[in-house]
Design an enzyme around this catalytic site. Sequence first.
Site, mmCIF file in Angstrom:
data_model
loop_
_atom_site.group_PDB
_atom_site.id
_atom_site.type_symbol
_atom_site.label_atom_id
_atom_site.label_comp_id
_atom_site.label_asym_id
_atom_site.label_seq_id
_atom_site.Cartn_x
_atom_site.Cartn_y
_atom_site.Cartn_z
ATOM 1 C CD GLU A 189 40.236 38.893 46.796
ATOM 2 O OE1 GLU A 189 39.433 39.679 47.333
ATOM 3 O OE2 GLU A 189 41.147 39.269 46.049
HETATM 4 C C1 BMA Z 1 39.873 41.442 44.079
HETATM 5 C C2 BMA Z 1 38.840 40.764 43.250
HETATM 6 C C3 BMA Z 1 37.555 41.560 43.214
HETATM 7 C C4 BMA Z 1 37.854 43.043 43.166
HETATM 8 C C5 BMA Z 1 39.258 43.301 42.667
HETATM 9 C C6 BMA Z 1 39.559 44.785 42.553
HETATM 10 O O1 BMA Z 1 39.371 41.570 45.370
HETATM 11 O O2 BMA Z 1 38.590 39.473 43.793
HETATM 12 O O3 BMA Z 1 36.766 41.296 44.346
HETATM 13 O O4 BMA Z 1 36.926 43.638 42.301
HETATM 14 O O5 BMA Z 1 40.167 42.734 43.576
HETATM 15 O O6 BMA Z 1 39.459 45.394 43.807
#
Ligand code: BMA
Length: 738
Positions: A326
């Site tokens: 991300e």
């Molecule tokens: C995304 C994942 C984690 C996070 C999850 C729940 O951002 O990459 O970083 O824990 O969603 O929010």
Amino acid sequence: MFRAWEWDIKELLKPGENSIEIVLASAVKFCEALAHKRGLGHLLYPNKIYAAIPGMMRKEPCNFGWDWGIKAVTCGIWRDIRVMAFDTARLKNITLAQDHSARGKVGLTIHSEIERLRDTDLKLRATIQLDGQTVTTVECAANDTRPPLTATITDPQLWWPNNLGQQPLYEITVELLDAEGSTLDTLHKRIGLRTLRLDRQPDAWGESFRFVVNGVPFFAKGANWVPADAVQSRMTPDRYRALVRDAAAVHMNMLRVWGGGLYEEDAFYDACDELGICVWQEFTFGGGVSPLDDPAFRDSVIAEAHGQVRRLRHHPCLALWCGNNEMEMGDQLQDQPSEPGKMSWKDYRELFDKQLARIVGDLHPGCDYWPSSPHSPHGDRRDYNNPTCGDAHLWAVWHEGKPFEWYRTCPHGFNSEFGCQSLREPKTVHSFTHEDDRNIASYIMEQHQRSHGNARIIEYMLAWFRMPNSFDHTLWLSQVLQGMSIKYAVEHWRRSMPRGMGTLYWQLNDCWPVASWSSIDYHGRWKALHHMARHFFAPLLVSGVEDVGKETVEVHVTSDLLEMIDAELRWDVTDIEGHPIEQGSQKVAVGAQSSNLIRTLDLGHAVQAHEKRGLLVWLELEAPGQPTSRNMVFFARPVRRPRVFSPRPKHLELSRSPGLETLITPKGNGSFDVTLTTARPALWVWLELKDYDAGFSDNFFHLRPGSPVTVNAQPTGQLTTESFAEQLLVRSLVDTYR
Ligand code: BMA
């Protein structure tokens, strides 16, 4: 944390006892100082420092706290230390390349990395074994000019992901011999013979994003893996094996080792090799900010990447290397970083598009690299979650509070993150609460919640279900809710195959007993979602799509099997009491790796005769050698905007006493078969033992009159039939509000 450090200590050693002194600084203090130096002090929240800190150093990012992770920053040496001595030469590493181009055999090239202390004639010998039998042995002189060792494996037993075939593992032993033939050094590697690529081709919807194993594209079914303990050094091979086994037990074939965690222990990858769980392996960047403009930081990442790719590349389970989690989502990347906390695209591309891609290309031939997850390969990279290409993290459900039906508006091809939270079952919650903490808004319960809060779980719950009548039933119902949500999403994307070719839900496991998106809680207890995954991930799937406006149910059949199979489809429409209204069946020739709409049931007349709140459409698909796929679609009074919202179980007038009966049969191996029957439909029936954990062959299923279900229960303790009967609790949806 992620590098193997090695020093030549010969000059430092003295006869007798020697000591190694290791001084460890505080990671928190180091990162806080660096964050302040980089003007990020404002991001150092008192209890959630993860916003600015984890990317500042090469340490398990979620160790600083996460939206499911406890903030318990560890410190210390977490892997082996050893003194190694050698005189003539040593075998540092081997690179294995497989050539599958010829039919009926696999060529193996073994590049050996030898460190020699003096110039003498050396030899290399490679022995390749399968199931303890030597398949071939090859030798060659080991000097720089000679070509690498090559071996040909005839009648190769190919490695396949779970449910697509077997996982034969070849043992390779490479010995380094001196001129007299005595062994100077030995390396063992266990490999699988296969090709496993990420295939991105122009297709009808844009560009494919699918994995291809031995030339066969397959639908990736699985979840995201996070560190399984907040204190990593507490993990044991048995705990790894149990979690990977539980993933394989519900037809998963892929786990994404998420970038905010760590490069896992060998035991994890060994278990994935043995059980056919492909691994999407991320370099450890969990998102947020990193000092990519700092050459020392970048050099450290490069050294780490070299070491980790060389450590893991021989595992057949390794399907993909991915740069980070991300970092392309959001606005922390800018052409001209204008403020602290922003990174430059130039620095980012240098590391993630060039350096890491080159390391994977050079050191791990035959494995692909993906710069970030999610990533859109053709836009300006700000168009992440592009529905025509790349992979997607779809978080409008949960993070934006969108209804589960939002998933059906997403045609994305490969969904590497999506999820809905649930609370842990009573046994786990009781382990960290006192009686008066057992309210989901209590201090202790809220300390075990790191995302938007337990209120969001209740908000989703009341959209679908009636208010539960106890704390424990709130915990259980939150699990049914979560399971329904992911089932809804995965069935939608499996029906879209071949456009859809992957669903990895967030998340498989937990690092402490927290409210999270996991399907297995910190103590290894399966949540309703994990039980439901056994059905919505099964190779053969029958699923229904209701249209309350048109008063129809589409019946779809999806198959991941590699060959066509003849199946029998049955449908039964009943009223809420289970009385038959109409039924039918038909033969279906289910194509290999196919998904088709088989028929559309017109329920118009049935709806006229029975108010919409009372219709249940039971689906069954039977085929030889496959578990029967069962599903159920219900019609209830349409909520506002019927075209958008599905019917809601809360509006079903289910019988308050469905007449559930159980027949218990001891199996002689400590397990018991429980055959359940019911006089009236019972939804989301679940079994529990009061004081024992148990493995259940099925759970959280719908039960209807005339269709008994038998569950095998394997208690964790030795129980007599009487004590098992006394321990057994069988409940269903109505019990949560009756
Ligand atoms: C995304 C994942 C984690 C996070 C999850 C729940 O951002 O990459 O970083 O824990 O969603 O929010």
